[in-house]
Design an enzyme around this catalytic site. Structure first.
Site, PDB file in Angstrom:
ATOM      1  N   ASP A 198       4.925   8.261  -5.486  1.00 42.43           N
ATOM      2  CA  ASP A 198       5.013   6.825  -5.215  1.00 42.43           C
ATOM      3  C   ASP A 198       5.937   6.151  -6.233  1.00 42.43           C
ATOM      4  O   ASP A 198       6.217   6.696  -7.311  1.00 42.43           O
ATOM      5  CB  ASP A 198       3.594   6.236  -5.298  1.00 42.43           C
ATOM      6  CG  ASP A 198       3.430   4.965  -4.491  1.00 42.43           C
ATOM      7  OD1 ASP A 198       4.442   4.405  -4.042  1.00 42.43           O
ATOM      8  OD2 ASP A 198       2.272   4.528  -4.332  1.00 42.43           O
ATOM      9  N   ASP A 215       3.413   0.572   4.229  1.00 40.81           N
ATOM     10  CA  ASP A 215       1.999   0.301   3.978  1.00 40.81           C
ATOM     11  C   ASP A 215       1.372  -0.403   5.170  1.00 40.81           C
ATOM     12  O   ASP A 215       0.166  -0.616   5.198  1.00 40.81           O
ATOM     13  CB  ASP A 215       1.843  -0.580   2.730  1.00 40.81           C
ATOM     14  CG  ASP A 215       1.959   0.236   1.454  1.00 40.81           C
ATOM     15  OD1 ASP A 215       1.933   1.479   1.538  1.00 40.81           O
ATOM     16  OD2 ASP A 215       2.082  -0.361   0.374  1.00 40.81           O
TER      17      ASP A 215
HETATM   18  C1  DGJ Z   1       1.570   1.998  -2.669  1.00 36.89           C
HETATM   19  C2  DGJ Z   1       1.556   2.976  -1.544  1.00 36.89           C
HETATM   20  O1  DGJ Z   1       2.454   2.580  -0.562  1.00 36.89           O
HETATM   21  C3  DGJ Z   1       0.139   3.111  -1.001  1.00 36.89           C
HETATM   22  O2  DGJ Z   1       0.125   3.992   0.084  1.00 36.89           O
HETATM   23  C4  DGJ Z   1      -0.758   3.599  -2.107  1.00 36.89           C
HETATM   24  O3  DGJ Z   1      -0.404   4.907  -2.485  1.00 36.89           O
HETATM   25  C5  DGJ Z   1      -0.676   2.659  -3.293  1.00 36.89           C
HETATM   26  N1  DGJ Z   1       0.688   2.455  -3.710  1.00 36.89           N
HETATM   27  C6  DGJ Z   1      -1.473   3.183  -4.450  1.00 36.89           C
HETATM   28  O4  DGJ Z   1      -1.352   2.404  -5.544  1.00 36.89           O
END
Ligand code: DGJ
Length: 748
Positions: free
Chosen positions: A463, A523
């Site tokens: 991430d 997301d």
């Molecule tokens: C952002 C990501 O897009 C989410 O899927 C998740 O992993 C969060 N970060 C976790 O902090």
């Protein structure tokens, strides 16, 4: 095949031909990028520039046809009479002329650390020179794409300040519409179409990443081009940093198109003898519309971009802990979720954020990759062993490029953070680490591998949740640092499935895909939003690269309530996963998810690697044998019209069974309308309906027909949508956001 004859170059594969020549003055003249043709056709494409008139400059005063501003070029200089945008800026005039060329088997390896397309190809290297400067243009011909890049070399004895160097530039005759994709967090990939005229259209990111604001991929199409017909050119960059592309029509109607690293604030000083390599740019062409273009781009990504180990390899159905737990978990809760995920059919259990330091919220601990033993008393190894003992694979989330100011790492090494001379500004309460520093890269490599090598981890979610403050050349060096880290961690561990994520789709690009075969698209897991996000990603990237999860409804990002069937049906067209608290599922939902996963596994190869088609009602995947088609609805209207679904790509003579995936409708969805179907009085919010809703679902109008491929291509008249005349299985009783999946297989 790459041919050279008397200054003419032909690059030809089964999809297209690319033709250019060395002009009278050593300039490279673009002739043709389009339908496969022969080198002997060059004359047909030769452009005879009008005599330089008015204020125009000419390369030779005795030759009125030598006006560089009028010539379709493969590369152009600055300050020497071509006043269109130049792909190269070094703060003084450039006028590079052809010197020689080489034709090479395979590609010419890059030396600067950028990722590179792999696999069978032939490469043409063209060398251009002017005093003190050498430019090499590389053209690597793959089966469905041409890959171009540029190398600049300082051959003089003083420094050169390189302000701009594009990966390619080219002048196409004709009128085009430029399609680009824009957005932001959880709203990625909004399509925009602009006619290319005299005012320049640019597509660029400045966040330090390829960005969710402006994806690097784009295309040019002729005005009449549709999804299935007409000419279109596709472009993309094998790069994850600030990118730039421009298209502009010249006074003579040539469209100059270029792409490369964003020149904004960019300056690289080249010492004598030093070279600079641009990232690779990928160029595709099709006359079979945008679907045809997408297929060429998909094949290229599947075969030549994603790591070789993962090319064509099935992707596991995963469960991810994030939306269900956020930071609130312990080993007991995770193991309970793993039991439930396993029972549903998931193959991989992914522990997301919150497992290290004291990270119980997003304010701290990034950088401290020591396992939180309060949450996970048996350590990561213990948790991984328990999960794998259940017959599932185990995967783990990292955000290695970032550091929280509230972390041991930052307290020990504040100078490792990427900052400027101002007070640090935060994003999601965090800073980036300065990946241009070797000691930072070493720290990241050792902290990530320290975990990977002590636990049975077969998947990593990588991430990255903030934009950068680094400008220009430093932003580029950051990306080179990132690639170095990814290469060192995952090069020796090719079997680990890496899924890249950056606040969702903030880094969906070919550079990251060279390391991570999957990318978390967004997301936003609302399936109606995903129709836009995945649908528009499909123009540029294959569905094997889409992380696509079923989450809870109403959705965290939109508050929209959608049927579980639609959440599944949309996610099938990607790499399926589940991301919700499984403890709260109703028995009827558990059954439905089990069926979804079993169905997906049966047709996984088709969903992940089949030929993808966007059609009027949704999406189709197919191979030479069968097809699966998805039909998706948004808000329904009263008394809706019939729908006719065309199934394409099958054999006309063959007979096929056309059937729908069985779907049921929750009883509770009907509310007080239940009074029309049950013979007694019932309260829509009463215990009886709530109990029935949790356990029982009603059949919906399914399909089961037989027809030839020719008939299916003409279109199946689907069972009508609900028309306000009562429930019956002769119609689809779905309401808003309903959808269906149809399976089309040959009759034995
Ligand atoms: C952002 C990501 O897009 C989410 O899927 C998740 O992993 C969060 N970060 C976790 O902090």
């Amino acid at each position: 095949m790459i041919l050279h004859d008397n200054g003419l170059f032909l690059l030809k594969n089964d999809s297209f031909s690319y033709l250019f020549k060395v002009g009278k003055y050593g300039e490279l003249q673009h002739l043709h990028f389009g339908a496969p043709v022969e080198i002997t056709d060059a004359d047909c494409f030769a452009c005879i520039p009008g005599p330089g008139w008015g204020s125009n400059l000419v390369m030779d005063d005795a030759d009125p046809h030598s006006c560089p501003d009028f010539i379709p070029l493969e590369w152009s200089g600055s300050g020497r009479g071509d006043y269109r945008e130049s792909p190269l800026e070094i703060g003084r005039a450039t006028d590079l002329r052809y010197v020689n060329h080489r034709i090479l088997e395979g590609s010419q390896p890059m030396v600067c650390g950028l990722p590179q397309a792999h696999g069978d190809c032939e490469t043409l290297e063209i060398t251009l020179e002017q005093p003190g400067l050498r430019l090499k243009l590389y053209y690597s011909l793959f089966d469905t794409a041409l890959v171009r890049r540029t190398v600049v070399e300082n051959t003089g004895d003083g420094e050169i300040s390189l302000h701009k160097c594009m990966s390619f530039s080219m002048d196409l005759p004709g009128n085009y519409i430029m399609t680009t994709f824009h957005g932001g967090w959880s709203a990625e990939m909004r399509r925009m179409d602009n006619r290319v005229g005299g005012a320049k259209i640019t597509n660029e990111s400045r966040t330090g990443a390829s960005s969710n604001q402006h994806n690097p991929g784009f295309f040019l199409r002729e005005a009449g081009t549709t999804e299935n017909d007409g000419v279109a050119y596709g472009f993309n960059l094998v790069y994850s940093g600030n990118h730039y592309a421009a298209a502009q029509q010249s006074q003579t109607g040539l469209t100059r198109v270029m792409q490369g690293i964003n020149p904004a604030n960019f300056c690289k000083v080249l010492a004598p003898g030093e070279v600079f390599e641009t990232p690779e740019a990928v160029l595709c062409w099709s006359d079979a519309g945008l679907n045809g273009l997408s297929r060429a781009m998909h094949k290229f990504v599947n075969d030549h971009i994603v790591p070789e180990y993962w090319a064509g390899r099935p992707r596991p159905v995963l469960y991810n802990s994030w939306e269900g737990c956020v930071f609130d978990f312990n080993q007991h809760r995770l193991l309970n979720l793993a039991d439930r995920a396993k029972d549903l059919g998931c193959e991989l259990f992914v522990l997301d954020d919150g497992w290290f330091g004291v990270r119980n919220n997003d304010h701290c601990s990034l950088g401290d990759y020591n396992v939180n033993l309060k949450k996970l008393p048996d350590g990561m190894d213990g948790l991984a062993k328990r999960i794998t003992a259940k017959g599932m694979q185990f995967g783990l989330w990292f955000e290695p490029e970032s550091v929280s100011p509230d972390s041991d790492l930052y307290r020990a090494h504040p100078d490792w953070a990427l900052t400027d001379e101002f007070t640090p500004i935060l994003g999601r309460h965090q800073l980036l680490l300065d990946l241009t520093k070797p000691e930072v890269r070493d720290y990241i490599v050792s902290s990530v591998t320290g975990i990977l090598d002590t636990a049975a981890i077969s998947y990593v979610k990588w991430d990255m949740n903030r934009h950068s403050v680094a400008l220009g050349a430093k932003a580029h060096d950051y990306i080179l640092g990132l690639y170095d880290i990814l290469r060192r961690i995952f090069g020796p561990r090719p079997e680990i499935l890496l899924e890249s994520c950056s606040s969702g789709g903030n880094r969906f690009d070919l550079g990251m895909l060279c390391f991570s075969p999957q990318v978390w698209c967004s997301d936003d897991t609302d399936p109606i939003e995903r129709l836009t996000i995945q649908g528009n990603l499909s123009y540029l990237y294959p569905q094997s690269t889409f992380g696509a999860h079923v989450s809870a409804a109403p959705h965290a990002q939109t508050l929209r309530a959608t049927p579980l069937s639609t959440r599944g049906n949309v996610s099938f067209f990607g790499c399926l996963g589940y991301e919700l608290d499984l403890k709260h599922l109703f028995p009827v939902e558990i059954t439905e998810i089990k069926n979804q996963i079993a169905f997906y596994k049966q047709y996984r190869a088709l969903f992940q690697y089949g030929r993808f088609t966007r059609h009027a009602l949704g999406w189709q995947v197919s191979d030479s044998n069968m097809a699966i088609s998805g039909v998706f609805h948004q808000q329904v209207s009263a008394a809706p019209p019939y729908e006719r679904l065309r199934i394409t790509g099958l054999e006309k003579e063959k007979t096929y069974r056309f059937r729908s995936l069985e779907q049921k409708i929750r009883v509770g969805q009907f509310g007080n309308l239940l009074k029309h179907v049950v013979p007694f009085s019932v309260s829509p919010s009463g215990l009886l309906v709530r109990t029935a809703d949790a356990h029982y679902a009603m059949p919906d109008g399914g399909e089961d027909r037989t027809a030839t491929g020719a008939a299916l291509a003409s279109g199946v008249m689907l069972k009508p949508l609900f028309r306000g005349t009562g429930y019956t299985t002769d119609q689809r009783n779905q309401g808003d956001y309903g959808s269906n999946v149809y399976i089309i297989e040959p009759v034995e």
